[in-house]
Design a protein around this motif. Structure first.
Motif, PDB file in Angstrom:
ATOM      1  N   ARG A 102      37.175  40.976  43.340  1.00  0.00           N
ATOM      2  CA  ARG A 102      36.109  42.087  42.986  1.00  0.00           C
ATOM      3  C   ARG A 102      35.154  42.248  41.672  1.00  0.00           C
ATOM      4  O   ARG A 102      34.162  42.454  42.072  1.00  0.00           O
ATOM      5  CB  ARG A 102      36.853  43.478  43.555  1.00  0.00           C
ATOM      6  CG  ARG A 102      37.069  43.453  45.253  1.00  0.00           C
ATOM      7  CD  ARG A 102      37.528  44.931  45.328  1.00  0.00           C
ATOM      8  NE  ARG A 102      38.568  44.796  45.116  1.00  0.00           N
ATOM      9  CZ  ARG A 102      39.486  46.275  45.108  1.00  0.00           C
ATOM     10  NH1 ARG A 102      38.338  47.040  44.488  1.00  0.00           N
ATOM     11  NH2 ARG A 102      40.373  46.176  44.774  1.00  0.00           N
ATOM     12  N   ARG A 103      36.309  41.721  41.005  1.00  0.00           N
ATOM     13  CA  ARG A 103      35.379  42.098  39.362  1.00  0.00           C
ATOM     14  C   ARG A 103      35.650  40.892  38.487  1.00  0.00           C
ATOM     15  O   ARG A 103      36.340  40.945  37.590  1.00  0.00           O
ATOM     16  CB  ARG A 103      35.713  43.252  38.617  1.00  0.00           C
ATOM     17  CG  ARG A 103      35.466  44.596  39.922  1.00  0.00           C
ATOM     18  CD  ARG A 103      35.145  45.935  39.029  1.00  0.00           C
ATOM     19  NE  ARG A 103      34.548  46.230  37.876  1.00  0.00           N
ATOM     20  CZ  ARG A 103      34.754  46.465  36.873  1.00  0.00           C
ATOM     21  NH1 ARG A 103      36.279  47.075  36.840  1.00  0.00           N
ATOM     22  NH2 ARG A 103      34.198  46.449  34.947  1.00  0.00           N
ATOM     23  N   GLU A 105      34.299  38.577  36.770  1.00  0.00           N
ATOM     24  CA  GLU A 105      33.353  39.032  35.956  1.00  0.00           C
ATOM     25  C   GLU A 105      33.442  39.665  33.991  1.00  0.00           C
ATOM     26  O   GLU A 105      32.973  39.256  33.403  1.00  0.00           O
ATOM     27  CB  GLU A 105      31.362  38.500  35.555  1.00  0.00           C
ATOM     28  CG  GLU A 105      31.260  40.052  36.538  1.00  0.00           C
ATOM     29  CD  GLU A 105      31.992  40.734  37.538  1.00  0.00           C
ATOM     30  OE1 GLU A 105      31.789  42.733  37.942  1.00  0.00           O
ATOM     31  OE2 GLU A 105      32.436  40.315  38.371  1.00  0.00           O
ATOM     32  N   SER A 106      34.467  40.291  34.802  1.00  0.00           N
ATOM     33  CA  SER A 106      34.593  41.234  33.716  1.00  0.00           C
ATOM     34  C   SER A 106      36.186  41.176  32.942  1.00  0.00           C
ATOM     35  O   SER A 106      36.910  40.508  33.499  1.00  0.00           O
ATOM     36  CB  SER A 106      35.345  42.535  34.450  1.00  0.00           C
ATOM     37  OG  SER A 106      35.805  43.234  33.212  1.00  0.00           O
TER      38      SER A 106
END
Length: 132
Positions: A102-103, A105-106
């Motif tokens: 879901r994330r 890019e983090s």
């Protein structure tokens, strides 16, 4: 409890044998009343294992094990040969994988996910120390 053993860092002048004895007494009190009983209670990993094995609340485990408590619990379960280790570590990796999906890019999420996978790999190859 600890406050009574905090020594002031300024203003202590050991200009008499009596003051030196008082300081020695404070150190003795700390050792016998706090330090020694603490290490007698927490003398091996089994004690910690018994304390945390059934705990699942985030706040409770975090207050006991500190940051990265999930990784520490996994290591304790493995080292103590807990029958739930495999289920726990797989769920941990899966949880971080879902967050990563879901994330992605983090950078922090990526690091946690990679750390969970690496920890699983290392722990799966590690022989238990205790057989509970």
């Amino acid at each position: 409890m600890m406050k009574k053993y905090v020594l002031p860092t300024e203003g202590i002048l050991l200009d008499s044998e009596e003051k030196a004895k008082n300081i020695c007494h404070l150190f003795d009190s700390f050792y016998y009343e706090y330090f020694s009983p603490f290490f007698e209670k927490w003398n091996n990993l089994n004690v910690l294992y018994e304390f945390i094995k059934d705990k699942n609340e985030v706040e409770e485990l975090e207050s006991i094990l500190g940051i990265f408590w999930q990784f520490k619990k996994a290591a304790i379960l493995r080292l103590c040969n807990d029958e739930n280790y495999q289920e726990y570590i797989e769920a941990l990796v899966k949880r971080f994988e879902l967050i990563f999906e879901r994330r992605s890019e983090s950078i922090d999420v990526r690091r946690y996910y990679n750390a969970a996978k690496e920890l699983k790999e290392v722990l799966d190859k590690t022989e238990p120390v205790y057989n509970v």
